[in-house]
Scaffold this active site. Structure first.
Site, PDB file in Angstrom:
ATOM      1  N   HIS A  63      58.719  14.471  30.561  1.00  0.00           N
ATOM      2  CA  HIS A  63      59.038  16.078  30.192  1.00  0.00           C
ATOM      3  C   HIS A  63      58.013  16.521  29.122  1.00  0.00           C
ATOM      4  CE1 HIS A  63      63.301  15.946  31.287  1.00  0.00           C
ATOM      5  NE2 HIS A  63      62.892  15.033  32.159  1.00  0.00           N
ATOM      6  N   SER A  87      66.680  11.328  41.841  1.00  0.00           N
ATOM      7  CA  SER A  87      65.734  10.976  40.765  1.00  0.00           C
ATOM      8  C   SER A  87      66.761  10.608  39.581  1.00  0.00           C
ATOM      9  CB  SER A  87      64.946  12.193  40.623  1.00  0.00           C
ATOM     10  OG  SER A  87      65.431  13.202  40.431  1.00  0.00           O
ATOM     11  N   ARG A  92      60.036  24.795  28.089  1.00  0.00           N
ATOM     12  CA  ARG A  92      59.727  25.595  26.895  1.00  0.00           C
ATOM     13  C   ARG A  92      60.190  24.815  25.857  1.00  0.00           C
ATOM     14  NH1 ARG A  92      63.315  30.444  24.968  1.00  0.00           N
ATOM     15  NH2 ARG A  92      64.400  28.835  24.364  1.00  0.00           N
ATOM     16  N   GLY A  93      61.595  24.382  25.888  1.00  0.00           N
ATOM     17  CA  GLY A  93      62.162  23.677  24.717  1.00  0.00           C
ATOM     18  C   GLY A  93      63.198  24.746  24.162  1.00  0.00           C
ATOM     19  N   ASP A  94      64.104  23.919  23.502  1.00  0.00           N
ATOM     20  CA  ASP A  94      65.000  24.891  22.644  1.00  0.00           C
ATOM     21  C   ASP A  94      64.486  25.471  21.409  1.00  0.00           C
ATOM     22  OD1 ASP A  94      67.415  24.881  24.190  1.00  0.00           O
ATOM     23  OD2 ASP A  94      67.633  22.811  23.659  1.00  0.00           O
ATOM     24  N   GLU A 107      67.123  10.749  35.201  1.00  0.00           N
ATOM     25  CA  GLU A 107      66.699  11.186  33.898  1.00  0.00           C
ATOM     26  C   GLU A 107      67.044  10.090  32.858  1.00  0.00           C
ATOM     27  OE1 GLU A 107      66.416  15.449  33.084  1.00  0.00           O
ATOM     28  OE2 GLU A 107      67.094  15.283  31.277  1.00  0.00           O
ATOM     29  N   HIS A 115      69.355  15.049  41.161  1.00  0.00           N
ATOM     30  CA  HIS A 115      68.465  14.441  39.838  1.00  0.00           C
ATOM     31  C   HIS A 115      69.670  14.037  39.078  1.00  0.00           C
ATOM     32  CE1 HIS A 115      65.499  14.217  36.804  1.00  0.00           C
ATOM     33  NE2 HIS A 115      66.327  14.934  35.848  1.00  0.00           N
ATOM     34  N   ALA A 164      54.115  30.234  25.481  1.00  0.00           N
ATOM     35  CA  ALA A 164      55.322  31.019  25.032  1.00  0.00           C
ATOM     36  C   ALA A 164      56.397  30.568  25.947  1.00  0.00           C
ATOM     37  CB  ALA A 164      55.121  32.448  25.451  1.00  0.00           C
ATOM     38  N   THR A 224      62.938  12.238  29.096  1.00  0.00           N
ATOM     39  CA  THR A 224      62.719  13.570  28.111  1.00  0.00           C
ATOM     40  C   THR A 224      61.906  13.672  26.987  1.00  0.00           C
ATOM     41  OG1 THR A 224      64.673  13.098  26.685  1.00  0.00           O
ATOM     42  CG2 THR A 224      65.185  14.251  28.912  1.00  0.00           C
ATOM     43  N   TYR A 225      61.769  14.626  26.417  1.00  0.00           N
ATOM     44  CA  TYR A 225      60.777  14.816  25.315  1.00  0.00           C
ATOM     45  C   TYR A 225      61.445  15.666  24.201  1.00  0.00           C
ATOM     46  CZ  TYR A 225      56.090  15.822  23.396  1.00  0.00           C
ATOM     47  OH  TYR A 225      54.973  16.094  22.532  1.00  0.00           O
ATOM     48  N   GLN A 266      82.469  14.897  24.820  1.00  0.00           N
ATOM     49  CA  GLN A 266      80.968  15.224  24.510  1.00  0.00           C
ATOM     50  C   GLN A 266      80.652  16.233  25.262  1.00  0.00           C
ATOM     51  OE1 GLN A 266      78.876  11.460  24.399  1.00  0.00           O
ATOM     52  NE2 GLN A 266      79.830  10.893  22.506  1.00  0.00           N
ATOM     53  N   PHE A 287      78.971  19.900  24.396  1.00  0.00           N
ATOM     54  CA  PHE A 287      77.770  20.197  24.991  1.00  0.00           C
ATOM     55  C   PHE A 287      77.436  21.329  26.071  1.00  0.00           C
ATOM     56  CE2 PHE A 287      73.867  19.135  27.600  1.00  0.00           C
ATOM     57  CZ  PHE A 287      72.796  19.435  26.540  1.00  0.00           C
TER      58      PHE A 287
HETATM   59  P1  FAD Z   1      62.009  28.700  30.431  1.00  0.00           P
HETATM   60  O1  FAD Z   1      62.089  28.495  31.768  1.00  0.00           O
HETATM   61  O2  FAD Z   1      60.745  29.205  29.384  1.00  0.00           O
HETATM   62  O3  FAD Z   1      63.130  30.003  29.931  1.00  0.00           O
HETATM   63  C1  FAD Z   1      64.406  29.913  30.389  1.00  0.00           C
HETATM   64  C2  FAD Z   1      65.000  31.236  30.449  1.00  0.00           C
HETATM   65  O4  FAD Z   1      65.351  31.658  29.172  1.00  0.00           O
HETATM   66  C3  FAD Z   1      64.154  32.064  31.087  1.00  0.00           C
HETATM   67  O5  FAD Z   1      64.642  32.220  32.521  1.00  0.00           O
HETATM   68  C4  FAD Z   1      64.431  33.386  30.410  1.00  0.00           C
HETATM   69  O6  FAD Z   1      65.538  34.116  31.069  1.00  0.00           O
HETATM   70  C5  FAD Z   1      64.997  33.003  29.131  1.00  0.00           C
HETATM   71  N1  FAD Z   1      64.172  33.063  28.029  1.00  0.00           N
HETATM   72  C6  FAD Z   1      63.024  32.112  27.571  1.00  0.00           C
HETATM   73  N2  FAD Z   1      62.363  32.684  26.508  1.00  0.00           N
HETATM   74  C7  FAD Z   1      63.236  33.845  26.328  1.00  0.00           C
HETATM   75  C8  FAD Z   1      63.006  34.752  24.963  1.00  0.00           C
HETATM   76  N3  FAD Z   1      61.924  34.640  24.220  1.00  0.00           N
HETATM   77  N4  FAD Z   1      63.993  35.719  24.909  1.00  0.00           N
HETATM   78  C9  FAD Z   1      64.824  35.842  25.937  1.00  0.00           C
HETATM   79  N5  FAD Z   1      65.214  35.050  26.975  1.00  0.00           N
HETATM   80  C10 FAD Z   1      64.404  34.140  27.004  1.00  0.00           C
HETATM   81  N6  FAD Z   1      64.901  20.134  26.325  1.00  0.00           N
HETATM   82  C11 FAD Z   1      64.036  19.244  25.493  1.00  0.00           C
HETATM   83  O7  FAD Z   1      63.616  19.632  24.367  1.00  0.00           O
HETATM   84  N7  FAD Z   1      63.656  18.362  25.848  1.00  0.00           N
HETATM   85  C12 FAD Z   1      63.500  18.060  27.223  1.00  0.00           C
HETATM   86  O8  FAD Z   1      62.983  16.934  27.846  1.00  0.00           O
HETATM   87  C13 FAD Z   1      64.374  18.840  28.112  1.00  0.00           C
HETATM   88  N8  FAD Z   1      64.552  18.724  29.460  1.00  0.00           N
HETATM   89  C14 FAD Z   1      65.356  19.456  30.539  1.00  0.00           C
HETATM   90  C15 FAD Z   1      65.298  19.225  31.535  1.00  0.00           C
HETATM   91  C16 FAD Z   1      65.831  19.895  32.624  1.00  0.00           C
HETATM   92  C17 FAD Z   1      66.138  19.629  34.040  1.00  0.00           C
HETATM   93  C18 FAD Z   1      66.573  21.150  32.028  1.00  0.00           C
HETATM   94  C19 FAD Z   1      67.422  22.091  32.931  1.00  0.00           C
HETATM   95  C20 FAD Z   1      66.437  21.317  30.762  1.00  0.00           C
HETATM   96  C21 FAD Z   1      65.741  20.568  29.911  1.00  0.00           C
HETATM   97  N9  FAD Z   1      65.752  20.833  28.490  1.00  0.00           N
HETATM   98  C22 FAD Z   1      65.060  20.079  27.487  1.00  0.00           C
HETATM   99  C23 FAD Z   1      66.486  21.946  28.051  1.00  0.00           C
HETATM  100  C24 FAD Z   1      65.329  23.109  27.836  1.00  0.00           C
HETATM  101  O9  FAD Z   1      64.418  22.888  26.848  1.00  0.00           O
HETATM  102  C25 FAD Z   1      66.265  24.320  27.359  1.00  0.00           C
HETATM  103  O10 FAD Z   1      67.067  24.941  28.157  1.00  0.00           O
HETATM  104  C26 FAD Z   1      65.282  25.742  26.621  1.00  0.00           C
HETATM  105  O11 FAD Z   1      66.193  26.431  25.909  1.00  0.00           O
HETATM  106  C27 FAD Z   1      64.762  26.574  27.668  1.00  0.00           C
HETATM  107  O12 FAD Z   1      63.446  25.756  28.103  1.00  0.00           O
HETATM  108  P2  FAD Z   1      63.151  26.261  29.553  1.00  0.00           P
HETATM  109  O13 FAD Z   1      61.813  25.341  29.929  1.00  0.00           O
HETATM  110  O14 FAD Z   1      64.136  26.098  30.714  1.00  0.00           O
HETATM  111  O15 FAD Z   1      62.530  27.735  29.350  1.00  0.00           O
END
Ligand code: FAD
Length: 305
Positions: A81, A19, A111-113, A21, A273, A130, A52-53, A219, A223
């Site tokens: 995403h 796949s 969840r997002g950053d 991205e 991927h 959350a 991505t989003y 880069q 990153f």
């Molecule tokens: P989650 O799965 O909710 O959490 C990830 C981990 O962080 C958890 O396992 C937990 O241990 C820890 N955690 C979560 N919340 C907390 C908290 N409040 N306190 C302490 N620990 C915590 N970002 C974008 O903005 N747009 C995208 O399109 C995008 N695509 C991505 C695609 C892939 C395949 C990957 C791997 C990452 C992507 N990201 C993207 C980055 C991602 O949004 C970030 O890594 C973000 O920080 C965590 O999102 P998550 O969904 O992994 O979080």
């Protein structure tokens, strides 16, 4: 040697699925490059292509436009995403509905950053989802979607330990995630150990390696430092002195990624991927090496034979 292992398995391309991205383009020039990339990679028949989003919905319209164009103008299956940052549940749900009405059946739920930037504390919207697990649950309730989620072979930077990470991944799987896609990594042993630990933690969904071809080592190194991925010394050495030599850099990048992917195939991995960075050449070359060929390539190959 990888090439000998590979040559013993000529049917490998039948077993491997990929796949790709993409990110939504910001300018007309970037848009043209994305569509050149999509056109070049489409004949490789990926399982899906994801778009991505931006955190906080900053790319909502561009993501939607890109996904729509993929649906309307290609044979590809898009995955949108979605993130939860700075959005109330009803806002996220509305975006999901918008995608579903467009014909989207696959999502990558994240969840997002943190809105204030990587490294700051994440604060969920008071009425929002959350984390990734809550978003997966909402998507599952909204339709029969294929849902990918994130996984971190080197631990998510915010996570205090691996146990917390596995707990979140298990919640995402239990809520209905179809597969996890990993953050990129360069050390296959780390990935293999991570998958073994996930299985021991009762997580049985596929954990698909995310492969980042190194288009620009500087880069990637910057990153990686931000997202907690290790850049091994051997990798830095391979790219040493190539900053101003893009042709050799690309050749080395293709060799490095092919080596990584072929080694993973040897370890039994069948799905990959690729983080394409909206560029086709390296991904196309790596796919070629793992036996994934476009129809055009096969025709050209048999005509030459
Ligand atoms: P989650 O799965 O909710 O959490 C990830 C981990 O962080 C958890 O396992 C937990 O241990 C820890 N955690 C979560 N919340 C907390 C908290 N409040 N306190 C302490 N620990 C915590 N970002 C974008 O903005 N747009 C995208 O399109 C995008 N695509 C991505 C695609 C892939 C395949 C990957 C791997 C990452 C992507 N990201 C993207 C980055 C991602 O949004 C970030 O890594 C973000 O920080 C965590 O999102 P998550 O969904 O992994 O979080």
């Amino acid at each position: 040697m990888n090439q000998f292992r590979f040559s013993r398995r000529p049917d490998i391309g039948d077993k491997v699925r990929v796949s790709f991205e993409f990110f939504p383009p910001k300018t007309d020039e970037m848009e043209a490059r994305l569509w050149d990339t999509v056109t070049r990679l489409e004949p490789l028949k990926p399982k899906f292509v994801s778009v991505t989003y931006g955190a906080g919905g900053s790319t909502r319209e561009r993501t939607a436009r890109t996904v729509k164009r993929i649906l309307n103008e290609t044979t590809l299956t898009p995955a949108a995403h979605m993130t939860c940052v700075d959005a109330a549940r009803h806002e996220v749900d509305a975006v999901v509905r918008e995608f579903a009405e467009m014909g989207v059946k696959r999502f990558v739920a994240l969840r997002g950053d943190p809105a204030a930037g990587v490294g700051t504390a994440y604060r969920p919207h008071p009425d929002g989802y959350a984390n990734g697990a809550e978003l997966v649950g909402a998507l599952k309730g909204a339709g029969d979607f294929d849902i990918s989620v994130s996984a971190y072979p080197e631990k998510h930077p915010e996570s205090p330990d691996f146990a917390t990470d596995f707990d979140m991944l298990k919640r995402k799987a239990d809520n209905g995630a179809t597969r996890a896609i990993t953050q990129f990594f360069f050390d296959n042993d780390l990935y293999e150990r991570y998958v073994e630990k996930a299985r021991r933690a009762g997580i049985y969904i596929p954990i698909v390696p995310g492969i980042l071809p190194v288009h620009n080592f500087t880069q990637v190194a910057n990153f990686s430092a931000r997202c907690g991925a290790l850049v091994p010394a051997w990798l830095a050495e391979r790219f040493e002195g190539l900053q101003n030599d893009p042709q050799t850099h690309a050749l080395v990048a293709s060799a490095v990624a092919a080596e990584q992917v072929l080694d993973l195939v040897e370890r039994g991995v069948s799905d990959f991927h690729f983080y394409t960075m909206n560029r086709a050449d390296l991904v196309f070359a790596i796919c070629h090496m793992i036996g994934i060929r476009s129809h055009e390539t096969e025709v050209a190959g048999s005509a030459a034979a």
